[in-house]
Write an enzyme that holds these catalytic residues in place. Structure first.
Site, PDB file in Angstrom:
ATOM      1  N   SER A  11      30.294  38.608  40.796  1.00 23.52           N
ATOM      2  CA  SER A  11      30.775  38.633  42.187  1.00 23.52           C
ATOM      3  C   SER A  11      32.217  39.109  42.271  1.00 23.52           C
ATOM      4  O   SER A  11      32.739  39.342  43.354  1.00 23.52           O
ATOM      5  CB  SER A  11      30.648  37.248  42.825  1.00 23.52           C
ATOM      6  OG  SER A  11      31.424  36.309  42.092  1.00 23.52           O
ATOM      7  N   GLY A  12      32.886  39.235  41.132  1.00 29.76           N
ATOM      8  CA  GLY A  12      34.284  39.674  41.138  1.00 29.76           C
ATOM      9  C   GLY A  12      34.387  41.190  41.218  1.00 29.76           C
ATOM     10  O   GLY A  12      33.376  41.910  41.259  1.00 29.76           O
ATOM     11  N   PHE A  13      35.615  41.678  41.215  1.00 26.24           N
ATOM     12  CA  PHE A  13      35.831  43.120  41.368  1.00 26.24           C
ATOM     13  C   PHE A  13      35.299  43.911  40.176  1.00 26.24           C
ATOM     14  O   PHE A  13      34.578  44.890  40.338  1.00 26.24           O
ATOM     15  CB  PHE A  13      37.321  43.410  41.550  1.00 26.24           C
ATOM     16  CG  PHE A  13      37.834  43.121  42.943  1.00 26.24           C
ATOM     17  CD1 PHE A  13      36.973  42.964  44.013  1.00 26.24           C
ATOM     18  CD2 PHE A  13      39.194  43.026  43.178  1.00 26.24           C
ATOM     19  CE1 PHE A  13      37.442  42.713  45.296  1.00 26.24           C
ATOM     20  CE2 PHE A  13      39.679  42.783  44.455  1.00 26.24           C
ATOM     21  CZ  PHE A  13      38.816  42.627  45.511  1.00 26.24           C
ATOM     22  N   CYS A 146      44.161  46.763  31.669  1.00 30.67           N
ATOM     23  CA  CYS A 146      44.273  48.007  32.443  1.00 30.67           C
ATOM     24  C   CYS A 146      45.631  48.680  32.263  1.00 30.67           C
ATOM     25  O   CYS A 146      45.704  49.890  32.006  1.00 30.67           O
ATOM     26  CB  CYS A 146      43.986  47.743  33.918  1.00 30.67           C
ATOM     27  SG  CYS A 146      44.717  46.234  34.545  1.00 30.67           S
ATOM     28  N   ASN A 309      42.051  51.214  37.462  1.00 29.13           N
ATOM     29  CA  ASN A 309      42.108  49.955  36.701  1.00 29.13           C
ATOM     30  C   ASN A 309      40.743  49.291  36.561  1.00 29.13           C
ATOM     31  O   ASN A 309      40.474  48.600  35.575  1.00 29.13           O
ATOM     32  CB  ASN A 309      43.075  48.966  37.356  1.00 29.13           C
ATOM     33  CG  ASN A 309      42.794  48.759  38.830  1.00 29.13           C
ATOM     34  OD1 ASN A 309      42.904  49.705  39.604  1.00 29.13           O
ATOM     35  ND2 ASN A 309      42.419  47.563  39.205  1.00 29.13           N
TER      36      ASN A 309
HETATM   37  N1  LIG Z   1      40.814  43.612  38.240  1.00 31.51           N
HETATM   38  C1  LIG Z   1      41.173  44.483  37.313  1.00 31.51           C
HETATM   39  O1  LIG Z   1      41.641  45.586  37.600  1.00 31.51           O
HETATM   40  C2  LIG Z   1      41.029  44.128  35.843  1.00 31.51           C
HETATM   41  C3  LIG Z   1      41.334  45.128  34.900  1.00 31.51           C
HETATM   42  C4  LIG Z   1      41.216  44.826  33.516  1.00 31.51           C
HETATM   43  C5  LIG Z   1      40.791  43.573  33.139  1.00 31.51           C
HETATM   44  N2  LIG Z   1      40.510  42.616  34.085  1.00 31.51           N
HETATM   45  C6  LIG Z   1      40.081  41.304  33.597  1.00 31.51           C
HETATM   46  O2  LIG Z   1      38.691  41.178  33.904  1.00 31.51           O
HETATM   47  C7  LIG Z   1      38.384  39.814  34.225  1.00 31.51           C
HETATM   48  C8  LIG Z   1      37.756  39.793  35.615  1.00 31.51           C
HETATM   49  O3  LIG Z   1      38.680  40.302  36.549  1.00 31.51           O
HETATM   50  P1  LIG Z   1      38.323  40.518  38.077  1.00 31.51           P
HETATM   51  O4  LIG Z   1      39.500  41.199  38.664  1.00 31.51           O
HETATM   52  O5  LIG Z   1      36.977  41.110  38.214  1.00 31.51           O
HETATM   53  O6  LIG Z   1      38.285  38.992  38.555  1.00 31.51           O
HETATM   54  P2  LIG Z   1      37.662  38.374  39.901  1.00 31.51           P
HETATM   55  O7  LIG Z   1      37.473  39.433  40.921  1.00 31.51           O
HETATM   56  O8  LIG Z   1      38.516  37.208  40.242  1.00 31.51           O
HETATM   57  O9  LIG Z   1      36.223  37.863  39.431  1.00 31.51           O
HETATM   58  C9  LIG Z   1      36.054  36.790  38.538  1.00 31.51           C
HETATM   59  C10 LIG Z   1      34.570  36.486  38.376  1.00 31.51           C
HETATM   60  O10 LIG Z   1      34.409  35.445  37.416  1.00 31.51           O
HETATM   61  C11 LIG Z   1      33.576  34.408  37.952  1.00 31.51           C
HETATM   62  N3  LIG Z   1      34.049  33.145  37.364  1.00 31.51           N
HETATM   63  C12 LIG Z   1      35.261  32.530  37.574  1.00 31.51           C
HETATM   64  N4  LIG Z   1      35.350  31.411  36.824  1.00 31.51           N
HETATM   65  C13 LIG Z   1      34.184  31.330  36.119  1.00 31.51           C
HETATM   66  C14 LIG Z   1      33.686  30.389  35.186  1.00 31.51           C
HETATM   67  N5  LIG Z   1      34.392  29.313  34.803  1.00 31.51           N
HETATM   68  N6  LIG Z   1      32.440  30.596  34.654  1.00 31.51           N
HETATM   69  C15 LIG Z   1      31.708  31.675  35.037  1.00 31.51           C
HETATM   70  N7  LIG Z   1      32.127  32.596  35.940  1.00 31.51           N
HETATM   71  C16 LIG Z   1      33.358  32.427  36.465  1.00 31.51           C
HETATM   72  C17 LIG Z   1      33.749  34.507  39.454  1.00 31.51           C
HETATM   73  O11 LIG Z   1      32.597  34.086  40.176  1.00 31.51           O
HETATM   74  P3  LIG Z   1      32.221  32.576  40.491  1.00 31.51           P
HETATM   75  O12 LIG Z   1      33.527  31.823  40.591  1.00 31.51           O
HETATM   76  O13 LIG Z   1      31.453  32.642  41.778  1.00 31.51           O
HETATM   77  O14 LIG Z   1      31.367  32.125  39.354  1.00 31.51           O
HETATM   78  C18 LIG Z   1      33.881  36.017  39.644  1.00 31.51           C
HETATM   79  O15 LIG Z   1      32.604  36.613  39.699  1.00 31.51           O
HETATM   80  C19 LIG Z   1      39.718  39.053  34.148  1.00 31.51           C
HETATM   81  O16 LIG Z   1      39.825  38.415  32.912  1.00 31.51           O
HETATM   82  C20 LIG Z   1      40.758  40.144  34.303  1.00 31.51           C
HETATM   83  O17 LIG Z   1      41.992  39.827  33.677  1.00 31.51           O
HETATM   84  C21 LIG Z   1      40.609  42.881  35.406  1.00 31.51           C
END
Ligand SMILES: NC(=O)c1ccc[n+]([C@@H]2O[C@H](COP(=O)([O-])OP(=O)(O)OC[C@H]3O[C@@H](n4cnc5c(N)ncnc54)[C@H](OP(=O)(O)O)[C@@H]3O)[C@@H](O)[C@H]2O)c1
Length: 345
Positions: A11-13, A146, A309
């Site tokens: 559900s996250g980005f 990223c 990113n």
């Molecule tokens: N955004 C970027 O540009 C980017 C780039 C490189 C790396 N990252 C890394 O990729 C990861 C995800 O980033 P994002 O930006 O996609 O984050 P996000 O949008 O906040 O999404 C996080 C996801 O993780 C789930 N989640 C949270 N806590 C959880 C738990 N304890 N157990 C299972 N699921 C859980 C959430 O859904 P529910 O809470 O509903 O379960 C949600 O689907 C992070 O570690 C981030 O540092 C992000």
């Protein structure tokens, strides 16, 4: 034969980007997408671009067996749940920072320690342009950060060719879009607070310094600005080679490193509006643009790179790494062009 895949944190980005990429990937079928908050709701109810998919979120506690599990969860979740992930899948590709660094000491220094340090030796840092040989047969892959990815893709040819040997000091400035903060980005990423800003963010001590230093063995000073775009990381890297270097030398160096790379293109001068790397030009794609200029008066080379990113900086890189690990065509599921013209992506 189609491989099954699950996305934890769908559900996250970045999880949404993984589902987008994997659902039209010729070698994968997405069989599970997890979210605790949206369990039982359709994936399209959260990601409107995915409304056509017949897929519902399920609880991450009910993981089904798959060939590949992609984890797109906040820092700390994967290291806490890695045994369950590995029980469910032969290959785990983690997008968080949980398995990127090489030792417990580094996690003590840069994060809050590590729950499973024994696995750090086993995990492969994904960036396929630099770690292609290590990926086949890997069972735990850590996609790069990223901002680190933007800097590393820009600088790597200079180290490979010996223009820099690791003794130099490297200065990296990255402009980042709001999606870097994830779907729950908080006040700093809310539209009224983010719109129009060029806001220094993590001006010193950014954790991605550790990833860049680990790749090159040099010392890195990293600062970031949060700017008014949604997708994109644009890195400007200042380096000071010991020996003078000309622009034609640099073209040779960069061509040597990247001419056969499917996802890196060189953009360094020329004509028109887009003469240097530009996040708008790669939005939605797994491409990285890399460019450079020479500043003889200051004995400086300035390197530019631009990525999306959520693609080259996370989900796209993760799929690329899985393609290499499993022996698929590297471009599978990632072989499309971006949009032009496009608004602030
Ligand atoms: N955004 C970027 O540009 C980017 C780039 C490189 C790396 N990252 C890394 O990729 C990861 C995800 O980033 P994002 O930006 O996609 O984050 P996000 O949008 O906040 O999404 C996080 C996801 O993780 C789930 N989640 C949270 N806590 C959880 C738990 N304890 N157990 C299972 N699921 C859980 C959430 O859904 P529910 O809470 O509903 O379960 C949600 O689907 C992070 O570690 C981030 O540092 C992000």
């Amino acid at each position: 034969m189609t491989h099954t895949a699950s996305v934890v944190g769908a559900s996250g980005f970045t999880g949404g980007e993984l589902v987008r990429l994997l659902s039209s990937h010729p070698e994968f079928e997405v069989t599970q997408a997890t979210s605790r908050e949206y369990a039982n709701r359709t994936v399209g109810s959260v990601h409107p671009n995915l409304r056509a998919l017949d897929l519902r979120f399920s609880e991450p506690d009910d993981l089904e067996p798959v060939d590949v599990l992609f984890a797109a969860t906040p820092h700390g979740v994967s290291m806490a749940h890695v045994d369950g992930f590995r029980e469910a899948a032969d290959l785990v590709v983690d997008l968080s920072a949980d398995f990127r660094l090489g030792s417990e000491e580094e996690y003590e220094k840069w994060y809050d320690g590590h729950d499973r340090p024994a696995l750090l030796e086993e995990s492969v840092y994904a960036l396929p342009e630099l770690h292609r040989e290590e990926l086949p047969g890997a069972n735990l892959i850590a996609a790069g950060g990223c901002n680190a990815t933007a800097a590393i893709v820009g600088l790597a040819p200079l180290f490979d060719a010996g223009v820099l040997d690791g003794s130099e000091h490297v200065v990296v400035d990255v402009k980042v879009g709001s999606s870097e903060g994830g779907a729950g980005g908080g006040n700093a990423s809310s539209h009224p607070e983010r719109s129009g800003v060029v806001r220094p963010y993590a001006p010193t001590g950014h954790r991605h310094e550790a990833e860049i230093e680990a790749e090159f063995g040099c010392s890195v000073s990293f600062s970031a600005h949060a700017v008014d775009m949604i997708r994109g990381a644009a890195a400007t890297c200042h380096v000071f080679p010991d020996e003078p270097v000309g622009k034609s030398d640099l073209w040779g160096v960069y061509r040597e490193s990247y001419e056969d790379e499917p996802f890196v293109r060189l953009v360094a001068g020329g004509s028109g509006v887009y003469r240097y790397p530009e996040p708008k030009a790669v939005a939605g794609t797994n491409d990285a643009e890399v460019g450079f200029e020479v500043d003889p008066r200051n004995e400086r080379v300035v390197v530019f790179s631009a990525i999306d990113n959520m693609m080259k900086g996370s989900a796209g890189q993760a799929v690329h790494a899985a393609n290499v690990a499993l022996g698929f065509d590297e471009r599978a599921g990632l072989d499309f062009q971006g949009l032009h013209p496009v608004g602030a992506p």
